[in-house]
Design a protein around this motif. Structure first.
Motif, PDB file in Angstrom:
ATOM      1  N   SER A 203     102.677 -33.607 -84.281  1.00  0.00           N
ATOM      2  CA  SER A 203     103.575 -32.720 -83.543  1.00  0.00           C
ATOM      3  C   SER A 203     104.691 -33.528 -82.872  1.00  0.00           C
ATOM      4  N   ILE A 204     104.301 -34.561 -82.134  1.00  0.00           N
ATOM      5  CA  ILE A 204     105.260 -35.239 -81.243  1.00  0.00           C
ATOM      6  C   ILE A 204     106.489 -35.756 -81.998  1.00  0.00           C
ATOM      7  N   ASP A 236     106.650 -18.310 -79.598  1.00  0.00           N
ATOM      8  CA  ASP A 236     107.637 -18.461 -80.679  1.00  0.00           C
ATOM      9  C   ASP A 236     107.455 -19.755 -81.461  1.00  0.00           C
ATOM     10  N   ILE A 237     106.211 -20.115 -81.681  1.00  0.00           N
ATOM     11  CA  ILE A 237     105.954 -21.362 -82.420  1.00  0.00           C
ATOM     12  C   ILE A 237     106.294 -21.168 -83.894  1.00  0.00           C
ATOM     13  N   GLU A 238     106.966 -22.171 -84.463  1.00  0.00           N
ATOM     14  CA  GLU A 238     107.316 -22.097 -85.892  1.00  0.00           C
ATOM     15  C   GLU A 238     106.465 -23.046 -86.735  1.00  0.00           C
ATOM     16  N   VAL A 239     106.132 -24.195 -86.137  1.00  0.00           N
ATOM     17  CA  VAL A 239     105.300 -25.167 -86.863  1.00  0.00           C
ATOM     18  C   VAL A 239     103.969 -25.286 -86.134  1.00  0.00           C
ATOM     19  N   TRP A 240     102.933 -24.950 -86.839  1.00  0.00           N
ATOM     20  CA  TRP A 240     101.584 -24.975 -86.259  1.00  0.00           C
ATOM     21  C   TRP A 240     100.886 -26.257 -86.727  1.00  0.00           C
ATOM     22  N   VAL A 241     100.492 -27.104 -85.783  1.00  0.00           N
ATOM     23  CA  VAL A 241      99.740 -28.315 -86.128  1.00  0.00           C
ATOM     24  C   VAL A 241      98.427 -28.248 -85.364  1.00  0.00           C
ATOM     25  N   SER A 242      97.317 -28.206 -86.071  1.00  0.00           N
ATOM     26  CA  SER A 242      96.022 -28.185 -85.362  1.00  0.00           C
ATOM     27  C   SER A 242      94.905 -28.591 -86.299  1.00  0.00           C
ATOM     28  N   THR A 243      93.726 -28.689 -85.719  1.00  0.00           N
ATOM     29  CA  THR A 243      92.531 -28.858 -86.531  1.00  0.00           C
ATOM     30  C   THR A 243      92.162 -27.484 -87.102  1.00  0.00           C
ATOM     31  N   PRO A 244      91.446 -27.459 -88.211  1.00  0.00           N
ATOM     32  CA  PRO A 244      90.924 -26.183 -88.706  1.00  0.00           C
ATOM     33  C   PRO A 244      90.034 -25.494 -87.663  1.00  0.00           C
ATOM     34  N   SER A 245      89.297 -26.264 -86.862  1.00  0.00           N
ATOM     35  CA  SER A 245      88.411 -25.649 -85.860  1.00  0.00           C
ATOM     36  C   SER A 245      89.188 -24.791 -84.891  1.00  0.00           C
ATOM     37  N   PHE A 246      90.354 -25.273 -84.469  1.00  0.00           N
ATOM     38  CA  PHE A 246      91.148 -24.471 -83.531  1.00  0.00           C
ATOM     39  C   PHE A 246      91.659 -23.204 -84.217  1.00  0.00           C
ATOM     40  N   MET A 247      91.998 -23.336 -85.487  1.00  0.00           N
ATOM     41  CA  MET A 247      92.443 -22.148 -86.223  1.00  0.00           C
ATOM     42  C   MET A 247      91.306 -21.120 -86.326  1.00  0.00           C
ATOM     43  N   ASP A 248      90.078 -21.607 -86.515  1.00  0.00           N
ATOM     44  CA  ASP A 248      88.945 -20.679 -86.594  1.00  0.00           C
ATOM     45  C   ASP A 248      88.843 -19.843 -85.321  1.00  0.00           C
ATOM     46  N   PHE A 269      97.355 -28.651 -91.277  1.00  0.00           N
ATOM     47  CA  PHE A 269      96.007 -28.931 -90.799  1.00  0.00           C
ATOM     48  C   PHE A 269      95.632 -30.354 -91.144  1.00  0.00           C
ATOM     49  N   CYS A 270      94.897 -30.974 -90.237  1.00  0.00           N
ATOM     50  CA  CYS A 270      94.404 -32.318 -90.526  1.00  0.00           C
ATOM     51  C   CYS A 270      93.222 -32.607 -89.618  1.00  0.00           C
ATOM     52  N   GLY A 271      92.525 -33.686 -89.909  1.00  0.00           N
ATOM     53  CA  GLY A 271      91.499 -34.172 -88.988  1.00  0.00           C
ATOM     54  C   GLY A 271      90.091 -33.824 -89.384  1.00  0.00           C
TER      55      GLY A 271
END
Ligand code: AMP
Length: 506
Positions: A203-204, A236-248, A269-271
């Protein structure tokens, strides 16, 4: 266009778009002009104060001041080591001991109980430095093979390993990340991962080098389901960066879809393994977004392969593929020291310019995992997998006792080590309980010492409390099984595989 310097690319936005927001949280917003001002001022201060090239710790959560401190350190030629403020005392002390930083920049108050000879810059002093106009001084920013950041991960002996990432490593990652995922200028990025987890780098730096805005999602919001969903559509997020767990977690909300959150364009997704079910559901909810699975260890700078998910890909593979390797990198698959052919399983070896120079002040662990191959740094991932004939990587779990829980990387031996130091524990072995390739919980098999407790739940509570002083909260096992002795293999070692089978056969 290839970027060749991270810092000048970020600073250029202070010229091009000074009022553009670099960071926007629920309570605070900061522009690129402020980011440059804060980081310049800190860099001047550091140049006067500490030895050239010495690393610094930056202590806090997801505050803007953390970012300004990272950049300030980098401008003055220092690598930074992010430490989350919720890290237990013993782990912080272990990190300080390995890293020997020249300064601790505390964005949040440094815990008084951690007594150290290393000077601590307090939040008040830091605020003053950021705000007070200082005379410009010549700076020598981090460059080429010099360390840009050092991220500490779980180590098998109980001592965290500091992965050293250079400016060159970071550039290799960034030039790929900005080219392959459809990221354009001034997008709004979700910043959810703690800065001490290298997923946050996804993200950063893509955000800050393209004039984007980082939108932090703090733990208080993440842990409060109601607040999270009230909050999400407004960001208003356009780019979502997270672990799959957070998406769950997010997918539990039925209104989390393109209709209610139309801003979302790209998901990265990564991690940890992206469950097939999660990917399928997400594709259904956001049919027009770019949804990418990416793969890589901290040691190779965030991620080295990616695949855009489509209904066809998901129909063809029952485990979501981890993607095609980026152009400047090569992945080899080795089995018993030999390269294997397409579709054969082996260990994934990553070779290329984003591979770290190794673990800080730890030649032994570095030599075990890193080597040089035809002039390129290479890293043995410990991941099992295979590559199809057209270069698609497929993941097949670990070859060792490293696991992922909610995306956090844990060496099971790290937990064993600290658990065995707990006063009520004689011996311990921790194993994961899996469901669909995902760790559901950590189970500790324990031989307890004599103790004053009548009930095992009291003993468990006492053990957890003591363990919490030395390991991160996500490393504390959820279930405890007490035995008179641990099962052994024929040659007398603790039979972790046997325990693993037992836990997973129920
Ligand atoms: P970390 O260094 O915390 O990023 O953890 C790296 C490890 O996470 C890798 O070596 C893999 O075991 C696992 N990992 C990362 N991304 C993926 C993915 N997309 N699918 C499966 N496992 C992954």
């Amino acid at each position: 266009m290839q970027m060749n310097d991270v810092m000048t690319t970020i600073d250029a936005w202070a010229q091009k778009a000074p009022d553009q927001l670099a960071y926007q949280s629920e309570t605070a917003a900061f522009t690129y002009a402020e980011l440059k001002q804060y980081s310049d001022h800190l860099a001047y201060h550091l140049t006067d104060r500490i030895a050239p090239k010495a690393p610094v710790v930056v202590f806090g959560e997801l505050e803007f001041e953390m970012l300004a401190s990272f950049l300030g350190a980098s401008k003055a030629g220092h690598a930074y080591i992010p430490i989350e403020s919720t890290t237990p005392q013993e782990r912080i002390e272990l990190i300080l001991n390995v890293a020997q930083p020249a300064l601790i920049i505390s964005v949040l108050p440094w815990p008084e109980k951690i007594v150290t000879e290393i000077p601590v810059l307090t939040p008040t002093e830091l605020a003053q430095i950021f705000k007070t106009t200082a005379a410009a001084k010549p700076l020598t920013p981090v460059k080429e093979d010099e360390n840009y950041y050092i991220i500490f991960t779980s180590g098998t002996t109980g001592v965290p390993k500091g992965v050293q990432i250079s400016h060159k490593n970071l550039l290799s990652f960034l030039n790929w990340d900005l080219a392959d995922f459809g990221i354009t200028e001034k997008m709004r990025f979700l910043s959810q991962a703690p800065y001490s987890f290298d997923l946050s780098v996804m993200s950063i730096y893509p955000a800050l080098t393209t004039g984007g805005t980082l939108v932090p999602m703090e733990k208080a919001v993440i842990n409060d389901f109601k607040k999270l969903f009230a909050f999400l559509p407004k960001l208003d997020i356009e780019v979502w960066v997270s672990t799959p767990s957070f998406m769950d977690i997010c997918l539990m909300e039925p209104t989390f879809d393109a209709k209610h959150v139309p801003s979302l364009k790209i998901f990265q997704f990564c991690g940890e393994e992206l469950p097939h079910k999660t990917a399928t559901e997400l594709l259904k909810r956001f049919p027009h977004a770019g949804i990418f699975n990416t793969y890589g260890p901290t040691e190779a700078t965030v991620a080295i392969s990616q695949i855009k998910l489509t209904p066809e890909v998901l129909a063809q593979y029952d485990r979501v593929p981890i993607g095609y390797v980026k152009a400047d990198t090569e992945v080899q698959i080795l089995s018993e020291g030999q390269l294997v052919t397409a579709d054969q399983i082996g260990e994934l070896i990553i070779k290329g310019p984003s591979v770290s120079k190794g673990y800080m002040h730890n030649p032994e662990k570095t030599a075990k995992a890193f080597f040089e191959s035809a002039g390129q740094p290479a890293y043995k991932t410990g991941d099992a997998g295979k590559m199809t004939a057209d270069g698609l990587l497929l993941y097949d779990g670990r070859i060792d006792f490293q696991v992922k829980l909610h995306g956090f990387r844990i060496e099971l031996e790290d937990i064993d080590h600290h658990l065995e130091k707990v006063s009520y524990v004689k011996q311990a072995a921790v194993v994961p309980k899996y469901q669909n390739h995902k760790v559901q919980q950590l189970v500790a098999y324990v031989v307890a010492n004599e103790n004053p407790f009548e009930k095992t739940f009291q003993l468990t509570k006492a053990i957890k409390e003591e363990l919490a002083q030395s390991v991160m909260d996500y490393m504390i096992p959820q279930r405890f099984v007490y035995l008179d002795q641990l099962p052994r293999t024929a040659n007398g070692k603790i039979d972790r595989k046997g325990i693993l089978n037992e836990v997973n056969s129920k």
